[in-house]
Design a protein around this motif. Sequence first.
Motif, short mmCIF file in Angstrom:
data_model
loop_
_atom_site.label_atom_id
_atom_site.label_comp_id
_atom_site.label_asym_id
_atom_site.label_seq_id
_atom_site.Cartn_x
_atom_site.Cartn_y
_atom_site.Cartn_z
N HIS A 1 62.58 -5.14 -12.93
CA HIS A 1 63.15 -5.35 -14.26
C HIS A 1 63.39 -6.83 -14.53
O HIS A 1 63.64 -7.61 -13.61
CB HIS A 1 64.47 -4.57 -14.42
CG HIS A 1 64.25 -3.10 -14.46
ND1 HIS A 1 64.16 -2.33 -13.33
CD2 HIS A 1 64.06 -2.26 -15.50
CE1 HIS A 1 63.93 -1.08 -13.67
NE2 HIS A 1 63.87 -1.01 -14.99
N ILE A 2 63.30 -7.19 -15.81
CA ILE A 2 63.59 -8.55 -16.25
C ILE A 2 64.59 -8.47 -17.39
O ILE A 2 64.76 -7.42 -18.02
CB ILE A 2 62.33 -9.30 -16.72
CG1 ILE A 2 61.67 -8.59 -17.91
CG2 ILE A 2 61.35 -9.51 -15.58
CD1 ILE A 2 60.62 -9.42 -18.63
N ALA A 3 65.23 -9.60 -17.65
CA ALA A 3 66.14 -9.68 -18.80
C ALA A 3 65.31 -9.74 -20.08
O ALA A 3 64.28 -10.41 -20.13
CB ALA A 3 67.01 -10.92 -18.69
N ASP B 1 69.06 -6.92 -18.29
CA ASP B 1 67.97 -6.55 -17.36
C ASP B 1 67.54 -5.11 -17.60
O ASP B 1 67.75 -4.24 -16.76
CB ASP B 1 68.42 -6.74 -15.91
CG ASP B 1 68.60 -8.19 -15.53
OD1 ASP B 1 67.99 -9.05 -16.18
OD2 ASP B 1 69.34 -8.47 -14.58
#
Length: 126
Positions: A34-36, A47
Amino acid sequence: MLSLSKHAGAALPLLLAACSSSSEPPPVAAGDEHIACAVGGSAKLADVCAVERSEKNGKLTLIVHHPDGAFRRFDVMTDGSGLTVADGAEPAQTKLVDGKLDVTVGPDRYVFPVTTKAPAVHGNAG
């Protein structure tokens, strides 16, 4: 017959309300990495976007999945310049911020971790 259509018409709004209340997107997109992101014009980074990697003919593509099921594809540039939008008409605006790649496309914003390459050392050892 008249009373049946009357009851059916009254039930329809209840059915629609039930469908819309249960169709809220999950808080986090499904995936392992996951990324922001801040999607749909949201100003709050969290995220909650999942990243899927796909490589074809030596070209790496990142597919970013939003919590609501939408997604965006980015091609990783081999010259170290970052990412470009793989599909769609809007270009990506990219900048390095605190060692991360901040990417904005339309109303959506993504923050990717960055791996920087050490500069090549040229010289004679002797």
